[in-house]
Design an enzyme around this catalytic site. Structure first.
Site, PDB file in Angstrom:
ATOM      1  CG  LEU A  84       3.299   4.165  64.477  1.00  0.00           C
ATOM      2  CD1 LEU A  84       2.828   3.045  63.548  1.00  0.00           C
ATOM      3  CD2 LEU A  84       2.132   5.098  64.780  1.00  0.00           C
ATOM      4  CB  ALA A 166       0.626   0.271  49.223  1.00  0.00           C
ATOM      5  NE  ARG A 176       6.144  -2.905  64.922  1.00  0.00           N
ATOM      6  CZ  ARG A 176       7.001  -2.809  65.930  1.00  0.00           C
ATOM      7  NH1 ARG A 176       6.776  -3.477  67.052  1.00  0.00           N
ATOM      8  NH2 ARG A 176       8.072  -2.076  65.835  1.00  0.00           N
TER       9      ARG A 176
END
Ligand SMILES: Cc1cc2nc3c(=O)[nH]c(=O)nc-3n(C[C@H](O)[C@H](O)[C@H](O)COP(=O)(O)OP(=O)(O)OC[C@H]3O[C@@H](n4cnc5c(N)ncnc54)[C@H](O)[C@@H]3O)c2cc1C
Length: 239
Positions: A84, A166, A176
């Site tokens: 991440l 966004a 992902r």
């Protein structure tokens, strides 16, 4: 999906108020003579959705950078958070292994491919018990947590809070939510998309793995043979 979805804890904690109105107004700011505040005041939801679709369709996605989303991602593996945090246009705060003690076997994630294989599960659990035992022994010997943690595995559970705008979220979802991504981060990304789409559908319209937005797979020969692009596109459009 093959992961442990029932154990997934992803929560959208906070997001930009009136995200679509704001991004719609931002988009019009470049072509209208009025000020952004006047444009925002006059903006309505239908117009905002239409403008976002049109402008992002041109590839002018910077206008949706004005909307931010903050997620709590809980009880996931360090293997997931390592992937991440490779996404750089974001802010993160993660639970520290310098302060939190790994004193129980509850603090580890077991991948489904191991849970579903009795022999693999036995080997995995034995190794975790050994690691946990060693970790506790090191602490007892006065080794500080920040050094005892060197023995901890990728399976160690952690909590992280992430904020992305966004535009970056859409990029993150492209990579992902794809079947090429590892199962745990794919499940987390898909849940994040589901929750973000609920509150700002126009910002995440046609979002998912690259095949959803582009209509074809970008992975070339790395595309998993059992990945059905049509099915994936249907899944994400109805998310
Ligand atoms: C299926 C899969 C397998 C992977 N395997 C590996 C692996 O084996 N080894 C490995 O190391 N990583 C691997 N990664 C991680 C991957 O290489 C990226 O580091 C990660 O996905 C972050 O994506 P990003 O760099 O596009 O974008 P982000 O960091 O999310 O940034 C978004 C975009 O901003 C721009 N940007 C950000 N920073 C810069 C910069 N410094 N310069 C120029 N432009 C910038 C780029 O356009 C970038 O796409 C893998 C990722 C996936 C999805």
């Amino acid at each position: 999906m093959e992961g442990e979805a029932k154990e997934l804890k992803v929560k959208l904690l906070s997001y930009t108020t009136d995200a679509e109105l704001l991004c719609g107004a931002a988009a019009l700011t470049s072509t209208r003579s009025g000020s952004p505040s006047e444009i925002l005041e006059k903006m309505d939801s239908k117009t905002a959705k239409r403008i976002i679709k049109r402008v992002t369709g041109y590839g002018h996605v910077s206008v949706i950078e004005h909307a931010s989303f903050t997620f709590s991602i809980e009880d996931v593996s360090r293997a997931l958070t390592h992937q991440l945090v490779r996404h750089r246009i974001a802010s993160y705060t993660q639970q520290s292994q310098r302060y939190v003690t790994y004193d129980t076997l509850e603090k580890y994630v077991t991948p489904p491919s191991i849970t579903n294989n009795a022999e693999a599960k036995k080997i995995f659990d034995e190794a975790l018990e050994e690691i946990s035992g060693t970790y506790k022994k090191l602490l007892k010997l006065g080794v500080p947590k920040e050094d005892a943690r060197f023995i901890l595995p990728n399976a160690a559970k952690t909590n992280i809070i992430v904020t992305m705008n966004a535009r970056e979220l859409r990029h993150f979802f492209n990579l992902r939510c794809c079947t090429r991504a590892q199962w745990e981060i794919r499940e987390v990304a898909t849940e994040m998309l589901k929750q973000a789409k609920k509150v700002a559908p126009a910002l995440f319209d046609n979002t998912g793995p690259s095949c959803v937005a582009l209509g074809y797979c970008t992975e070339g020969r790395m595309k998993p043979p059992d990945c059905n692009v049509e099915e994936i596109r249907k899944l994400f459009r109805n998310l």
